[in-house]
Design an enzyme around this catalytic site. Structure first.
Site, PDB file in Angstrom:
ATOM      1  N   LEU A   1      39.124  72.419 -12.027  1.00  0.00           N
ATOM      2  CA  LEU A   1      39.595  71.084 -11.685  1.00  0.00           C
ATOM      3  C   LEU A   1      40.423  71.051 -10.412  1.00  0.00           C
ATOM      4  O   LEU A   1      41.030  70.038 -10.078  1.00  0.00           O
ATOM      5  CB  LEU A   1      40.357  70.503 -12.881  1.00  0.00           C
ATOM      6  CG  LEU A   1      39.537  70.526 -14.182  1.00  0.00           C
ATOM      7  CD1 LEU A   1      40.373  70.062 -15.353  1.00  0.00           C
ATOM      8  CD2 LEU A   1      38.270  69.702 -14.069  1.00  0.00           C
ATOM      9  N   CYS A   2      40.444  72.158  -9.670  1.00  0.00           N
ATOM     10  CA  CYS A   2      41.139  72.215  -8.380  1.00  0.00           C
ATOM     11  C   CYS A   2      40.323  71.487  -7.306  1.00  0.00           C
ATOM     12  O   CYS A   2      39.108  71.621  -7.250  1.00  0.00           O
ATOM     13  CB  CYS A   2      41.299  73.671  -7.921  1.00  0.00           C
ATOM     14  SG  CYS A   2      42.893  74.372  -8.339  1.00  0.00           S
ATOM     15  N   HIS A   3      41.015  70.766  -6.445  1.00  0.00           N
ATOM     16  CA  HIS A   3      40.366  70.110  -5.314  1.00  0.00           C
ATOM     17  C   HIS A   3      40.066  71.124  -4.228  1.00  0.00           C
ATOM     18  O   HIS A   3      40.864  72.027  -3.979  1.00  0.00           O
ATOM     19  CB  HIS A   3      41.296  69.049  -4.722  1.00  0.00           C
ATOM     20  CG  HIS A   3      41.659  67.976  -5.694  1.00  0.00           C
ATOM     21  ND1 HIS A   3      42.661  68.130  -6.621  1.00  0.00           N
ATOM     22  CD2 HIS A   3      41.131  66.751  -5.905  1.00  0.00           C
ATOM     23  CE1 HIS A   3      42.746  67.025  -7.367  1.00  0.00           C
ATOM     24  NE2 HIS A   3      41.832  66.179  -6.954  1.00  0.00           N
TER      25      HIS A   3
ATOM     26  N   GLU B   1      46.307  78.035  -5.082  1.00  0.00           N
ATOM     27  CA  GLU B   1      45.809  78.951  -4.066  1.00  0.00           C
ATOM     28  C   GLU B   1      46.733  80.166  -3.944  1.00  0.00           C
ATOM     29  O   GLU B   1      46.259  81.303  -3.801  1.00  0.00           O
ATOM     30  CB  GLU B   1      45.694  78.227  -2.704  1.00  0.00           C
ATOM     31  CG  GLU B   1      44.490  77.310  -2.578  1.00  0.00           C
ATOM     32  CD  GLU B   1      44.574  76.024  -3.409  1.00  0.00           C
ATOM     33  OE1 GLU B   1      45.671  75.733  -3.949  1.00  0.00           O
ATOM     34  OE2 GLU B   1      43.563  75.326  -3.527  1.00  0.00           O
TER      35      GLU B   1
ATOM     36  N   ASP C   1      41.520  97.614  -9.508  1.00  0.00           N
ATOM     37  CA  ASP C   1      40.191  98.213  -9.336  1.00  0.00           C
ATOM     38  C   ASP C   1      40.279  99.551  -8.603  1.00  0.00           C
ATOM     39  O   ASP C   1      39.585 100.505  -8.944  1.00  0.00           O
ATOM     40  CB  ASP C   1      39.310  97.242  -8.550  1.00  0.00           C
ATOM     41  CG  ASP C   1      37.900  97.769  -8.345  1.00  0.00           C
ATOM     42  OD1 ASP C   1      37.321  98.305  -9.309  1.00  0.00           O
ATOM     43  OD2 ASP C   1      37.360  97.626  -7.229  1.00  0.00           O
TER      44      ASP C   1
END
Lengths: 159, 159, 159, 159, 159, 159
Positions: free
Chosen positions: F75-77, F112, F126
């Site tokens: 739901l992020c723009h 972000e 990783d």
């Protein structure tokens, strides 16, 4: 003479230059329908009484699909989508989908609304295909758009 | 009892475990139709006589769309697509789309074929929408699939 | 008669069907060169003595670029890359790039190696362009490939 | 002292802060060349007389590649591309590529133009590699940029 | 001597070559926790009684995130994920997340499980941040992995 | 009454409409920690004396991850990020991560910044997992945000 906007004089595809267009609020509404069986709709309804994940998953897929439009449609501009909603209405043997997209950019969000409907519909298809592989995604179309230089367009009744 | 395969006993969505399924050659064929106007089909035809970029662009979009299926459809497995083709047939006021997808993986390529059709259809819509914003993507559906444990499925005539 | 493999008899693009090909170990090596100025190479060298982030960033971009190949090159198959390395050699006014890619899939990794070189080169260009906007990415080409039905191919000396 | 813009004082890569820069119309033009054989160019030409799908595919790949620039080049800003075109000129044994990109954003579109050229060139390579695996992508470079605080830059003749 | 596997002898990052490893069934389980307030958990619970879209959205995001792992983690191999599930347990002021990923490929799915947990957790954060911007994603860690040459690994109690 | 912003009155997820919000400069700072062993930190340090590719790779992954936020968080723009930096501080048995993101758009860049931290942390995991599979990504959280209608928010000391 009428011409395809995405094809230049020599017939080559290009992304239409919208540099000179003004940024403004724009809205688009698109719809579509997944035609399936009464059994499937019944499963979707009972699911709705529990956790709603089938319709909820299709809704999220449609919203995310709207954001992927410029990755999918080669000549679409990447634009700043400022809102997306995807709604479902269950009929006896069908699911009707409505997507509304908004922006404040230099070009419209029609393709984003249509892509949201198509991806939501394909996602429903994916989730019901073990029960009904013959389901059909039908009538994916623009209903209305507002804003921009051309202003409001509403789907003509005879189409 | 019949159940949705992508929703577990508690109603939660999940990606179905195909670890135990055997890798084998599989094919799927899907179709769809863009309903538009005679004027638009005429433009697409004349374009075809020149450089074919409108249909060529939609074909490429469909092929690339097939590869994006697991990015778009939340519960689809990422699979090794081993071939995709997208064909168009021009009618008087319509464009019929057929996509064929192949794999040698643990699950089928039905969603990949359907996604190829939908993305090719949306791309055509994008390129003709300045002339015909009322164009409709219709009848996106599976026609046939081969391979895997369930073998061949052909669309029943009454659907 | 010689024909383009990605274009069918009617001239339409398609993703070549590799369903019938055997999965086997394959390797490809590609190279390319960024031609710039002595000043830029000197900056890259001193950076190398500190944290190496300019070359390190280009290396990562190349490796990630290799993985994006099927998203970028329309008719490339999505394949299981099993190894990628990207190396740089600094000349007086140039940076030579070598990428090696490996797979155990049904088709080769030449495009993956070439894409790794191109993306690494473009990334270097991005990072040096404030100092040398005239930098050139040159000689992006396949050096060698091994494996698959056609076996080893080595670049002919006269090309 | 001259420094790499994407590397900070400690040598670490970062995405340059353009928050304070003004949004304005900007254009970039980049070029490149695929060096191949007369036989391949002849195939591309005859294809052009039919459906043009080889060059058409490379053109679409270049346009879509421009939109993927911030996904590929680590320190590039995601920007609102407002137009892209990709053109090809066939020589006797080469294909020259020109890409033009436009924006009205806070930073330039040089990398988008260069990426469009590189991806179009790699796509051509992919489609001709069965006939000419030794093809070379050469001379990918910026020709000109306009707009922004630094204004017009034209490639110097001696580079 | 112990060394970082993704960094070669010269200190350069590379994607480890797994060409020679055998494809086999592998599973990984990862967990994490979103620490928030009792008020937020109460909102998530009541939502659960209605349509479950907050947790359902985070679940879908986690599953899709697992598929994006090789796009996000530079040195991860693109692998054939054969199953993903994401579960939530609501505590009084926390949401515990568990992700299970499966493959039949040449390398493990630990990073895919960890990425699923992280993306599900970030998505929850996004949806609750208007109410609780101070929410914390904690304890993202591997619990167990099975399969491959190294066999089963279980998290030691003292870590 | 307090409500989740991304869930509408009927409990359905949607992308909040920000069309009416003003574009303005906004900044967000997020942090997180990878808890590992003294041995691993020692390897990262000595690597830092050579080429720094382990931390450098995680930094690039974090920056690129910030740009992928709207692809990951449903739901992020999609917004115009105008700057990203990712910093690491090595402790005796831990790596602390700080990400700063900037925009001039209609909504904030908190997600972000958090995504940059999470992806940088997962990337470190990783690269160290062959030595320390039990490493934990902890305390991913927002520290501060500035700009927009709600102005500055600073993390309360008791959270």
């Amino acid at each position: 003479m009428v011409e395809l906007s995405h094809v230049d004089a020599s017939g080559a595809a290009h992304m239409v230059d919208v540099t000179g267009k003004e940024a403004s609020a724009r809205v688009a509404v698109a719809t579509g329908t997944v035609r399936t069986t009464e059994e499937v709709v019944s499963l979707l309804r009972s699911d709705g009484l529990k956790k709603g994940d089938a319709l909820g998953t299709a809704r999220i897929a449609g919203i995310m699909g709207a954001k992927r439009t410029p990755d999918l449609i080669p000549l679409c501009h990447p634009i700043a989508i400022s809102g997306v909603s995807v709604e479902f209405t269950l009929g006896s043997d069908r699911v009707d989908i409505t997507a509304t997209t908004k922006t404040t950019d230099r070009t419209g969000v029609e393709m984003e609304a249509l892509t949201a409907v198509a991806v939501a519909g394909l996602t429903l298809h994916d989730m019901i295909k073990a029960v009904d592989p013959a389901a059909v995604l039908d009538a994916v179309r623009l209903e209305r758009k507002d804003g921009g230089k051309t202003g409001t367009w509403t789907r003509p009744e005879d189409r």
